[in-house]
Design a protein around this motif. Structure first.
Motif, PDB file in Angstrom:
ATOM      1  N   LEU A 265      -3.602 -26.134  64.174  1.00  0.00           N
ATOM      2  CA  LEU A 265      -4.681 -27.110  64.232  1.00  0.00           C
ATOM      3  C   LEU A 265      -4.102 -28.515  64.201  1.00  0.00           C
ATOM      4  O   LEU A 265      -3.224 -28.817  63.392  1.00  0.00           O
ATOM      5  N   HIS A 266      -4.600 -29.379  65.113  1.00  0.00           N
ATOM      6  CA  HIS A 266      -4.103 -30.754  65.160  1.00  0.00           C
ATOM      7  C   HIS A 266      -5.153 -31.623  65.854  1.00  0.00           C
ATOM      8  O   HIS A 266      -5.945 -31.124  66.662  1.00  0.00           O
ATOM      9  N   ALA A 267      -5.161 -32.896  65.526  1.00  0.00           N
ATOM     10  CA  ALA A 267      -5.989 -33.868  66.250  1.00  0.00           C
ATOM     11  C   ALA A 267      -5.085 -34.642  67.205  1.00  0.00           C
ATOM     12  O   ALA A 267      -3.987 -35.068  66.832  1.00  0.00           O
ATOM     13  N   GLU A 268      -5.554 -34.830  68.426  1.00  0.00           N
ATOM     14  CA  GLU A 268      -4.723 -35.481  69.430  1.00  0.00           C
ATOM     15  C   GLU A 268      -4.561 -36.977  69.182  1.00  0.00           C
ATOM     16  O   GLU A 268      -3.646 -37.598  69.727  1.00  0.00           O
ATOM     17  N   ASP A 269      -5.429 -37.545  68.339  1.00  0.00           N
ATOM     18  CA  ASP A 269      -5.278 -38.966  68.014  1.00  0.00           C
ATOM     19  C   ASP A 269      -4.510 -39.174  66.709  1.00  0.00           C
ATOM     20  O   ASP A 269      -4.592 -40.241  66.102  1.00  0.00           O
ATOM     21  N   ASP A 270      -3.764 -38.169  66.293  1.00  0.00           N
ATOM     22  CA  ASP A 270      -2.936 -38.271  65.085  1.00  0.00           C
ATOM     23  C   ASP A 270      -1.841 -39.305  65.323  1.00  0.00           C
ATOM     24  O   ASP A 270      -0.958 -39.102  66.164  1.00  0.00           O
TER      25      ASP A 270
END
Length: 331
Positions: A265-270
């Motif tokens: 799980l990851h957010a692309e705007d990290d």
């Protein structure tokens, strides 16, 4: 009806359990009055009965910093851990599955609440037994160097299995979940669970450290300078690591054929840990035929945990993990 002998035996067993629990190191202390209504752990398990298998270069003092100014929100960070241990969260009705939680903190400290206790409460409300790991930090001068956190994580997995009956847990169904730098530790455990990083100390160390499932969440993964989280990399490996050391501590380069299924799980705007860390780990897992489910969200940033995900699409992530875990036969 209980006879006198049964009652005496039960009392002695209970006294033994109480003595064992009382001898354990308490959870990290609160730096201020804690918010009302939030269960705090009262049970801990020390990992090493005679102290850790390595020593720091200079004495350390366990310190807790409270970073929240809101009386209703606690956001503690702990560092200087010399007695690594697990804080135990027991559900009212155990479902037989357990999760080892490795909070993040950039290997500078360990986030107690946001990526530890808050996740543990969510899990126990759904029947999972949760163990929040307070591991030793590799940048604090331990003689075992970058393997220091992994030694604690391996030992924690083995102890949960060794004491599974005490917690009404199936010793096979013990998963790992980690966040940020704790996600690196989770992925490191899931790929190097069989790597010997400490000498066995008791019967627990005859058991496997392989998680049933692994869930690195917005994780630090690669030590490749092109995508690595610079702070975690420096504290784990030092300022000028060799190529061999980088490779040894990059989970995407160490996936074995028997790695556990992964939920990513990851957010692309990290803006803290590039999403490429998770993408590379997925590619490495797929190349070895390891079951993997990956969720990328357009928005979420870094370190959203539970509370900072509220009101965003990424808020769905815990239920996505639970649904996936069910398909894997975990719960």
């Amino acid at each position: 009806m209980l006879d006198r002998r049964t009652l005496i035996a039960g009392s002695l067993a209970a006294a033994g359990l109480a003595a064992r629990a009382g001898a354990q190191t308490p959870p990290p202390a609160a730096a201020k009055a804690l918010p009302p209504g939030l269960p705090q752990p009262t049970e801990t398990i020390d990992l090493w009965p005679k102290g850790p298998p390595s020593r720091p270069a200079s004495p350390l003092t366990e310190t807790v910093d409270e970073r929240s100014t809101d009386a209703l929100v606690s956001d503690r960070a702990v560092y200087g851990v010399t007695r690594p241990r697990m804080a135990v969260f027991r559900p009212d009705r155990p479902n037989g599955a357990a999760v080892l939680l490795t909070p993040g903190g950039g290997y500078k400290w360990i986030v107690v609440d946001k990526e530890g206790y808050e996740i543990a409460r969510w899990l126990t409300a759904r029947g999972f037994t949760a163990f929040v790991l307070f591991y030793r930090l590799p940048g604090e001068g331990w003689s075992s160097g970058p393997d220091t956190p992994l030694a604690d994580a391996q030992r924690a997995m083995r102890l949960i299995r060794h004491r599974a009956r005490d917690f009404a847990v199936d010793p096979e169904r013990v998963a790992a979940m980690g966040f940020s730098a704790g996600g690196h530790l989770c992925a490191d455990l899931a790929t190097r669970f069989a790597t010997r990083v400490y000498d066995p100390v008791d019967a627990a160390d005859r058991l496997s450290a392989r998680p049933f499932l692994a869930a690195p969440v917005y994780p630090v993964v690669s030590m490749d300078p092109a995508i690595a989280h610079a702070g975690s990399r420096n504290l784990l490996l030092g300022p000028s690591p060799s190529a061999a050391l980088e490779a040894a501590h990059s989970p995407e380069r160490n996936v074995p054929a028997d790695a556990p299924p992964h939920f990513l799980l990851h957010a692309e705007d990290d803006e803290v840990v590039p999403v490429e860390n998770t993408v590379r780990l997925r590619a490495a897992l797929k190349a070895k035929g390891i079951p993997v489910e990956m969720h990328l969200f357009a928005n979420g940033g870094h370190g959203f945990g539970l509370r900072r995900a509220i009101g965003k699409p990424v808020e769905a992530w815990p239920d996505l993990w639970r649904a996936w875990a069910r398909t894997m036969g975990f719960a």
